[in-house]
Design a protein around this motif. Structure first.
Motif, PDB file in Angstrom:
ATOM      1  N   CYS A 157      -5.491  16.713  -7.324  1.00  0.00           N
ATOM      2  CA  CYS A 157      -4.494  17.230  -6.367  1.00  0.00           C
ATOM      3  C   CYS A 157      -3.050  16.899  -6.728  1.00  0.00           C
ATOM      4  O   CYS A 157      -2.130  17.381  -6.065  1.00  0.00           O
ATOM      5  N   ARG A 158      -2.847  16.076  -7.734  1.00  0.00           N
ATOM      6  CA  ARG A 158      -1.511  15.782  -8.248  1.00  0.00           C
ATOM      7  C   ARG A 158      -0.526  15.446  -7.136  1.00  0.00           C
ATOM      8  O   ARG A 158      -0.722  14.506  -6.408  1.00  0.00           O
ATOM      9  N   ASN A 159       0.537  16.250  -6.981  1.00  0.00           N
ATOM     10  CA  ASN A 159       1.592  15.916  -6.032  1.00  0.00           C
ATOM     11  C   ASN A 159       1.206  16.144  -4.578  1.00  0.00           C
ATOM     12  O   ASN A 159       1.966  15.776  -3.672  1.00  0.00           O
ATOM     13  N   ARG A 160       0.071  16.764  -4.319  1.00  0.00           N
ATOM     14  CA  ARG A 160      -0.389  16.884  -2.932  1.00  0.00           C
ATOM     15  C   ARG A 160      -1.018  15.585  -2.439  1.00  0.00           C
ATOM     16  O   ARG A 160      -1.299  15.441  -1.255  1.00  0.00           O
ATOM     17  N   PHE A 161      -1.252  14.665  -3.350  1.00  0.00           N
ATOM     18  CA  PHE A 161      -1.813  13.360  -3.019  1.00  0.00           C
ATOM     19  C   PHE A 161      -0.884  12.293  -3.562  1.00  0.00           C
ATOM     20  O   PHE A 161      -0.636  12.205  -4.757  1.00  0.00           O
ATOM     21  N   LYS A 162      -0.333  11.495  -2.661  1.00  0.00           N
ATOM     22  CA  LYS A 162       0.590  10.438  -3.043  1.00  0.00           C
ATOM     23  C   LYS A 162      -0.063   9.089  -2.786  1.00  0.00           C
ATOM     24  O   LYS A 162      -0.690   8.868  -1.748  1.00  0.00           O
ATOM     25  N   ILE A 163       0.103   8.191  -3.737  1.00  0.00           N
ATOM     26  CA  ILE A 163      -0.392   6.830  -3.555  1.00  0.00           C
ATOM     27  C   ILE A 163       0.729   5.874  -3.919  1.00  0.00           C
ATOM     28  O   ILE A 163       1.340   5.985  -4.987  1.00  0.00           O
ATOM     29  N   PHE A 164       1.043   4.975  -3.006  1.00  0.00           N
ATOM     30  CA  PHE A 164       2.141   4.025  -3.171  1.00  0.00           C
ATOM     31  C   PHE A 164       1.567   2.620  -3.243  1.00  0.00           C
ATOM     32  O   PHE A 164       0.767   2.208  -2.389  1.00  0.00           O
ATOM     33  N   GLY A 165       2.001   1.891  -4.279  1.00  0.00           N
ATOM     34  CA  GLY A 165       1.563   0.517  -4.442  1.00  0.00           C
ATOM     35  C   GLY A 165       2.620  -0.453  -3.958  1.00  0.00           C
ATOM     36  O   GLY A 165       3.823  -0.170  -4.032  1.00  0.00           O
ATOM     37  N   TYR A 166       2.172  -1.614  -3.474  1.00  0.00           N
ATOM     38  CA  TYR A 166       3.071  -2.678  -3.018  1.00  0.00           C
ATOM     39  C   TYR A 166       2.809  -3.905  -3.879  1.00  0.00           C
ATOM     40  O   TYR A 166       1.667  -4.370  -3.972  1.00  0.00           O
ATOM     41  N   PHE A 167       3.877  -4.413  -4.509  1.00  0.00           N
ATOM     42  CA  PHE A 167       3.747  -5.502  -5.474  1.00  0.00           C
ATOM     43  C   PHE A 167       4.534  -6.720  -4.991  1.00  0.00           C
ATOM     44  O   PHE A 167       5.656  -6.599  -4.493  1.00  0.00           O
ATOM     45  N   ASN A 186       5.442 -10.502  -6.679  1.00  0.00           N
ATOM     46  CA  ASN A 186       5.355 -11.313  -7.902  1.00  0.00           C
ATOM     47  C   ASN A 186       4.500 -10.612  -8.955  1.00  0.00           C
ATOM     48  O   ASN A 186       3.626 -11.222  -9.594  1.00  0.00           O
ATOM     49  N   ASP A 187       4.729  -9.299  -9.090  1.00  0.00           N
ATOM     50  CA  ASP A 187       4.071  -8.444 -10.094  1.00  0.00           C
ATOM     51  C   ASP A 187       2.580  -8.236  -9.845  1.00  0.00           C
ATOM     52  O   ASP A 187       1.871  -7.693 -10.702  1.00  0.00           O
ATOM     53  N   LYS A 188       2.090  -8.646  -8.680  1.00  0.00           N
ATOM     54  CA  LYS A 188       0.675  -8.435  -8.354  1.00  0.00           C
ATOM     55  C   LYS A 188       0.563  -7.352  -7.282  1.00  0.00           C
ATOM     56  O   LYS A 188       1.316  -7.356  -6.304  1.00  0.00           O
ATOM     57  N   LEU A 189      -0.391  -6.422  -7.456  1.00  0.00           N
ATOM     58  CA  LEU A 189      -0.629  -5.387  -6.447  1.00  0.00           C
ATOM     59  C   LEU A 189      -1.267  -6.036  -5.225  1.00  0.00           C
ATOM     60  O   LEU A 189      -2.373  -6.572  -5.299  1.00  0.00           O
ATOM     61  N   VAL A 190      -0.559  -5.962  -4.091  1.00  0.00           N
ATOM     62  CA  VAL A 190      -1.040  -6.623  -2.880  1.00  0.00           C
ATOM     63  C   VAL A 190      -1.324  -5.625  -1.755  1.00  0.00           C
ATOM     64  O   VAL A 190      -1.776  -6.018  -0.669  1.00  0.00           O
ATOM     65  N   GLY A 191      -1.081  -4.349  -2.002  1.00  0.00           N
ATOM     66  CA  GLY A 191      -1.352  -3.349  -0.986  1.00  0.00           C
ATOM     67  C   GLY A 191      -1.100  -1.953  -1.517  1.00  0.00           C
ATOM     68  O   GLY A 191      -0.476  -1.769  -2.568  1.00  0.00           O
ATOM     69  N   PHE A 192      -1.610  -0.960  -0.814  1.00  0.00           N
ATOM     70  CA  PHE A 192      -1.340   0.435  -1.165  1.00  0.00           C
ATOM     71  C   PHE A 192      -1.552   1.293   0.079  1.00  0.00           C
ATOM     72  O   PHE A 192      -2.272   0.915   1.008  1.00  0.00           O
ATOM     73  N   HIS A 193      -0.881   2.433   0.115  1.00  0.00           N
ATOM     74  CA  HIS A 193      -1.200   3.435   1.114  1.00  0.00           C
ATOM     75  C   HIS A 193      -1.166   4.806   0.458  1.00  0.00           C
ATOM     76  O   HIS A 193      -0.564   4.992  -0.601  1.00  0.00           O
ATOM     77  N   THR A 194      -1.838   5.769   1.079  1.00  0.00           N
ATOM     78  CA  THR A 194      -1.960   7.100   0.507  1.00  0.00           C
ATOM     79  C   THR A 194      -1.545   8.145   1.534  1.00  0.00           C
ATOM     80  O   THR A 194      -1.665   7.943   2.743  1.00  0.00           O
ATOM     81  N   LEU A 195      -1.064   9.277   1.042  1.00  0.00           N
ATOM     82  CA  LEU A 195      -0.609  10.378   1.879  1.00  0.00           C
ATOM     83  C   LEU A 195      -1.150  11.693   1.338  1.00  0.00           C
ATOM     84  O   LEU A 195      -1.219  11.893   0.121  1.00  0.00           O
ATOM     85  N   LEU A 196      -1.507  12.593   2.257  1.00  0.00           N
ATOM     86  CA  LEU A 196      -1.949  13.935   1.909  1.00  0.00           C
ATOM     87  C   LEU A 196      -0.878  14.916   2.375  1.00  0.00           C
ATOM     88  O   LEU A 196      -0.497  14.920   3.548  1.00  0.00           O
ATOM     89  N   LEU A 197      -0.384  15.749   1.465  1.00  0.00           N
ATOM     90  CA  LEU A 197       0.649  16.719   1.782  1.00  0.00           C
ATOM     91  C   LEU A 197      -0.021  18.053   2.073  1.00  0.00           C
ATOM     92  O   LEU A 197      -0.544  18.715   1.172  1.00  0.00           O
ATOM     93  N   ASN A 198      -0.006  18.443   3.345  1.00  0.00           N
ATOM     94  CA  ASN A 198      -0.760  19.615   3.794  1.00  0.00           C
ATOM     95  C   ASN A 198       0.196  20.596   4.465  1.00  0.00           C
ATOM     96  O   ASN A 198       0.272  20.684   5.688  1.00  0.00           O
ATOM     97  N   GLY A 199       0.950  21.334   3.653  1.00  0.00           N
ATOM     98  CA  GLY A 199       1.934  22.266   4.180  1.00  0.00           C
ATOM     99  C   GLY A 199       3.059  21.509   4.869  1.00  0.00           C
ATOM    100  O   GLY A 199       3.710  20.644   4.274  1.00  0.00           O
ATOM    101  N   GLU A 200       3.292  21.797   6.147  1.00  0.00           N
ATOM    102  CA  GLU A 200       4.341  21.124   6.913  1.00  0.00           C
ATOM    103  C   GLU A 200       3.836  19.856   7.591  1.00  0.00           C
ATOM    104  O   GLU A 200       4.582  19.189   8.298  1.00  0.00           O
TER     105      GLU A 200
END
Length: 381
Positions: free
Chosen positions: A261-271, A273-287
């Motif tokens: 889904c490329r840009n229709r699916f966004k995933i954001f990481g939270y770092f 001290n350079d360690k991944l400590v969280g993430f959230h995801t978004l679905l882009l569905n028109g408006e």
């Protein structure tokens, strides 16, 4: 109704060529997303795609999912021990084979899309017929479907379905879907924050102060593949501590989703001290911006108010990218209301294929539904 028929497909490769045209109103009934389900569905899930035809013309598409709850080790570990034991026993013995007409992985009205209007009288019968065909399909495989659920309809549609072939089904309202209708006058996060009352503006400032040291970064497909083990670890921590689950995502789900889904699916990481400590995801569905799964390290969540900052970040993304509303889903109702989301009750319909148990399905369902007590917040002036 005599000109309306349906056909069941079990693979994306066999779908009609114009499937995506008919599903144009909902990205999550189109083939890139359906391919995600085919390639990385939960291990206890099997998906079916149904085409609705008027004579030989495809005029509607429908998603169905079968879940085998026997394959789950846990339905969720947050509820008190006795309630959890009783619920697990009932599901394992009387409700382990569940058929959904709709998408059990996304909150909202995502069961079907139509390229032309079909009257609810016809549509309700069609949905029942589709479920009966799938029940027969599984019966021929030696699998007895216990429960059929028609998932997530807004009030207007639910009322019309109830007047027709759904009239004998038990209608239920689970936890509300938290939806944030964004103010069109907000052009940036500054406009959003300025609309808060002092109490909630102070909450925003306090959360961002605690956030100090955490770096947010949108992840590319390469990043998701690199961090996938850690992403799954963070996801599973949150999922296992939910009050109730009917599935757990496959290990390759997030990378498959990003690849398809490329840009229709966004995933954001939270770092931190350079360690991944969280993430959230978004679905882009028109408006519409739809929140999806997330995960976090519990210690960082406590010390840095990570979850609340995620909610603010999702909202600011929606504002800055001109979305009309954000679907926040059914969990953490109170904190979501504190950032501006409001409860919208949606209906589902359910039946048990055992006629005796079906008489008591309402009472059974109410006992199994997680307890819900929360106070709605009103953060704006």
């Amino acid at each position: 109704m005599e000109n309306i028929t349906f056909k069941i497909y079990s693979t994306i490769a066999t779908l009609p060529e114009n499937w995506d045209e008919v599903a144009a109103s909902n990205h999550f009934l189109q083939t890139p997303y359906l391919q995600v389900l085919e390639d990385s569905a939960p291990t206890n899930m099997e998906c079916f795609y149904l085409g609705i035809f008027e004579k030989d013309n495809l005029v509607g598409v429908l998603l169905s999912q079968y879940l085998d709850l026997n394959k789950l080790k846990s339905f969720g570990e947050r509820d008190i021990y006795i309630k959890r034991i009783v619920r697990n026993f009932i599901f394992k013995n009387f409700a382990s084979h569940v058929l959904f007409l709709g998408n059990n992985m996304i909150t909202g009205q995502n069961a079907y899309a139509l390229s032309k209007e079909i009257e609810h009288e016809c549509l309700s019968k069609l949905l029942i017929d589709c479920s009966n065909s799938l029940i027969l399909y599984f019966k021929n495989k030696g699998v007895k479907i216990h429960i059929v659920s028609f998932k997530d309809f807004y009030k207007q549609n639910a009322t019309l379905f109830k007047k027709n072939d759904f009239k004998n089904l038990y209608e239920f309202n689970a936890q509300p879907n938290m939806i944030f209708n964004l103010n069109e006058n907000w052009k940036s996060k500054e406009g959003y924050v300025a609309a808060f009352t002092k109490k909630y503006r102070d909450q925003y400032k306090r959360a961002h102060k605690k956030y100090n040291g955490v770096i947010e970064k949108e992840l590319s497909l390469e990043d998701v593949s690199l961090f996938e083990d850690r992403i799954n670890e963070l996801y599973h921590y949150v999922a296992k501590n939910a009050p109730f689950n009917t599935f757990f995502l496959a290990d390759n789900h997030f990378s498959t989703f990003k690849e398809q889904c490329r840009n229709r699916f966004k995933i954001f990481g939270y770092f931190l001290n350079d360690k991944l400590v969280g993430f959230h995801t978004l679905l882009l569905n028109g408006e519409v911006l739809e929140t999806y799964f997330l995960g976090y390290d519990e210690e960082v969540q406590k010390n840095n108010m990570l979850y609340l900052n995620m909610l603010y970040n999702m909202t600011e993304f929606g504002i800055e990218n001109n979305f009309k509303k954000i679907i926040f889903g059914r969990t953490a109702l109170e904190i979501k209301s504190s950032i501006g989301a409001e409860p919208v009750y949606m209906s589902g319909f359910i039946l048990h294929t055992n006629s005796f148990l079906n008489k008591y399905i309402g009472k059974i369902f109410q006992k199994l539904e997680p307890d819900l007590e929360w106070n709605q917040r009103h953060p704006f002036k």
